[in-house]
Design a protein around this motif. Structure first.
Motif, PDB file in Angstrom:
ATOM      1  N   ALA A  65      33.840  47.919  38.223  1.00  0.00           N
ATOM      2  CA  ALA A  65      33.543  48.460  39.547  1.00  0.00           C
ATOM      3  C   ALA A  65      32.168  48.000  40.043  1.00  0.00           C
ATOM      4  O   ALA A  65      31.966  47.843  41.253  1.00  0.00           O
ATOM      5  CB  ALA A  65      33.616  49.983  39.527  1.00  0.00           C
ATOM      6  N   PHE A  67      31.051  45.116  39.706  1.00  0.00           N
ATOM      7  CA  PHE A  67      31.269  43.773  40.238  1.00  0.00           C
ATOM      8  C   PHE A  67      32.500  43.725  41.137  1.00  0.00           C
ATOM      9  O   PHE A  67      33.071  42.659  41.358  1.00  0.00           O
ATOM     10  CB  PHE A  67      31.434  42.767  39.089  1.00  0.00           C
ATOM     11  CG  PHE A  67      30.249  42.731  38.175  1.00  0.00           C
ATOM     12  CD1 PHE A  67      29.091  42.064  38.550  1.00  0.00           C
ATOM     13  CD2 PHE A  67      30.272  43.377  36.949  1.00  0.00           C
ATOM     14  CE1 PHE A  67      27.992  42.039  37.716  1.00  0.00           C
ATOM     15  CE2 PHE A  67      29.171  43.357  36.104  1.00  0.00           C
ATOM     16  CZ  PHE A  67      28.023  42.681  36.486  1.00  0.00           C
ATOM     17  N   GLY A  68      32.915  44.864  41.634  1.00  0.00           N
ATOM     18  CA  GLY A  68      34.152  44.979  42.405  1.00  0.00           C
ATOM     19  C   GLY A  68      34.241  44.055  43.595  1.00  0.00           C
ATOM     20  O   GLY A  68      35.317  43.567  43.929  1.00  0.00           O
ATOM     21  N   SER A  69      33.115  43.780  44.244  1.00  0.00           N
ATOM     22  CA  SER A  69      33.165  42.906  45.414  1.00  0.00           C
ATOM     23  C   SER A  69      33.467  41.455  45.029  1.00  0.00           C
ATOM     24  O   SER A  69      33.980  40.695  45.842  1.00  0.00           O
ATOM     25  CB  SER A  69      31.842  42.965  46.171  1.00  0.00           C
ATOM     26  OG  SER A  69      30.787  42.503  45.346  1.00  0.00           O
ATOM     27  N   ARG A  70      33.198  41.089  43.799  1.00  0.00           N
ATOM     28  CA  ARG A  70      33.473  39.723  43.332  1.00  0.00           C
ATOM     29  C   ARG A  70      34.846  39.589  42.680  1.00  0.00           C
ATOM     30  O   ARG A  70      35.336  38.490  42.516  1.00  0.00           O
ATOM     31  CB  ARG A  70      32.407  39.279  42.351  1.00  0.00           C
ATOM     32  CG  ARG A  70      31.040  39.185  42.978  1.00  0.00           C
ATOM     33  CD  ARG A  70      30.033  38.807  41.935  1.00  0.00           C
ATOM     34  NE  ARG A  70      28.732  38.732  42.524  1.00  0.00           N
ATOM     35  CZ  ARG A  70      28.051  37.596  42.660  1.00  0.00           C
ATOM     36  NH1 ARG A  70      28.554  36.478  42.222  1.00  0.00           N
ATOM     37  NH2 ARG A  70      26.866  37.609  43.205  1.00  0.00           N
ATOM     38  N   ARG A  72      38.645  39.943  42.871  1.00  0.00           N
ATOM     39  CA  ARG A  72      39.594  39.984  43.977  1.00  0.00           C
ATOM     40  C   ARG A  72      40.948  40.575  43.616  1.00  0.00           C
ATOM     41  O   ARG A  72      41.645  41.085  44.462  1.00  0.00           O
ATOM     42  CB  ARG A  72      39.801  38.578  44.531  1.00  0.00           C
ATOM     43  CG  ARG A  72      38.536  37.976  45.076  1.00  0.00           C
ATOM     44  CD  ARG A  72      38.246  38.575  46.411  1.00  0.00           C
ATOM     45  NE  ARG A  72      37.056  37.982  46.970  1.00  0.00           N
ATOM     46  CZ  ARG A  72      36.200  38.623  47.709  1.00  0.00           C
ATOM     47  NH1 ARG A  72      36.390  39.889  47.999  1.00  0.00           N
ATOM     48  NH2 ARG A  72      35.147  38.020  48.182  1.00  0.00           N
ATOM     49  N   ASP A  74      43.509  43.203  41.708  1.00  0.00           N
ATOM     50  CA  ASP A  74      43.556  44.498  41.024  1.00  0.00           C
ATOM     51  C   ASP A  74      44.142  44.377  39.620  1.00  0.00           C
ATOM     52  O   ASP A  74      43.934  45.251  38.787  1.00  0.00           O
ATOM     53  CB  ASP A  74      44.309  45.543  41.848  1.00  0.00           C
ATOM     54  CG  ASP A  74      45.739  45.156  42.161  1.00  0.00           C
ATOM     55  OD1 ASP A  74      46.127  44.012  41.890  1.00  0.00           O
ATOM     56  OD2 ASP A  74      46.465  46.014  42.698  1.00  0.00           O
ATOM     57  N   THR A 135      44.872  42.274  46.641  1.00  0.00           N
ATOM     58  CA  THR A 135      43.492  41.909  46.366  1.00  0.00           C
ATOM     59  C   THR A 135      42.603  43.090  46.704  1.00  0.00           C
ATOM     60  O   THR A 135      42.990  43.982  47.445  1.00  0.00           O
ATOM     61  CB  THR A 135      43.057  40.675  47.189  1.00  0.00           C
ATOM     62  OG1 THR A 135      43.135  41.006  48.575  1.00  0.00           O
ATOM     63  CG2 THR A 135      43.899  39.465  46.882  1.00  0.00           C
ATOM     64  N   ALA A 136      41.417  43.075  46.171  1.00  0.00           N
ATOM     65  CA  ALA A 136      40.497  44.182  46.404  1.00  0.00           C
ATOM     66  C   ALA A 136      40.098  44.276  47.866  1.00  0.00           C
ATOM     67  O   ALA A 136      39.784  45.334  48.372  1.00  0.00           O
ATOM     68  CB  ALA A 136      39.251  44.005  45.530  1.00  0.00           C
ATOM     69  N   ALA A 137      40.122  43.164  48.575  1.00  0.00           N
ATOM     70  CA  ALA A 137      39.720  43.143  49.979  1.00  0.00           C
ATOM     71  C   ALA A 137      40.797  43.702  50.893  1.00  0.00           C
ATOM     72  O   ALA A 137      40.521  44.117  52.002  1.00  0.00           O
ATOM     73  CB  ALA A 137      39.350  41.726  50.400  1.00  0.00           C
ATOM     74  N   SER A 138      42.065  43.708  50.463  1.00  0.00           N
ATOM     75  CA  SER A 138      43.133  44.149  51.356  1.00  0.00           C
ATOM     76  C   SER A 138      43.516  45.578  51.173  1.00  0.00           C
ATOM     77  O   SER A 138      43.074  46.293  50.373  1.00  0.00           O
ATOM     78  CB  SER A 138      44.377  43.299  51.171  1.00  0.00           C
ATOM     79  OG  SER A 138      44.815  43.319  49.833  1.00  0.00           O
TER      80      SER A 138
END
Length: 138
Positions: A65, A67-70, A72, A74, A135-138
């Motif tokens: 978590a 590094f969650g932004s890096r 992508r 799940d 992906t973490a972004a969606s």
């Protein structure tokens, strides 16, 4: 008191008000009183195997978590936690049942009780290679 209050508030919110906050406070206090009569050694004997299973995947998820932004996919989170969980379960089985699982001693950091780190990393890497999925972004 703070722990009782926060736990009761959490469970009352979880139940969406179907069980009142005061009921949870009473239940938690009674449960604590009953459990405290067992003694510290018995409480530790019960909690130790549970915590030994839960801590490794929890630590993996906390580190990921950060590094969650890096990260992508799940699947990285899922498989890394699963790798840590599998090894921690095997460690608990070996410790509390006496089943011989000598291969666990071959894992790096096993002598420090961190044998779950490499399997978690490998499983997380496999998760990064799985195509598709959320992906973490969606």
């Amino acid at each position: 008191m703070a722990l009782t209050s926060s736990a009761a508030a959490y469970f009352a919110k979880l139940c969406r008000g179907k069980v009142p906050y005061k009921v949870f406070v009473i239940v938690i206090c009674v449960f604590s009183a009953v459990v405290s009569n067992f003694g510290l050694n018995e409480i530790i004997a019960i909690a130790s195997p549970i915590l030994s299973v839960v801590y490794p995947p929890t630590l993996v998820l906390i580190v990921l978590a950060l590094f969650g932004s890096r990260i992508r996919r799940d699947w990285v989170f899922r498989l890394a936690a699963l790798g840590a969980l599998a090894v921690s379960l095997l460690e608990v089985v070996r410790t509390y049942t006496g089943v011989e699982l000598a291969f666990l001693d071959l894992l790096p950091l096993a002598s420090l009780d961190f044998g779950w780190v490499l399997p978690a990393a490998v499983c997380g890497a496999v998760g990064a290679l799985i195509p598709g999925g959320r992906t973490a972004a969606s």
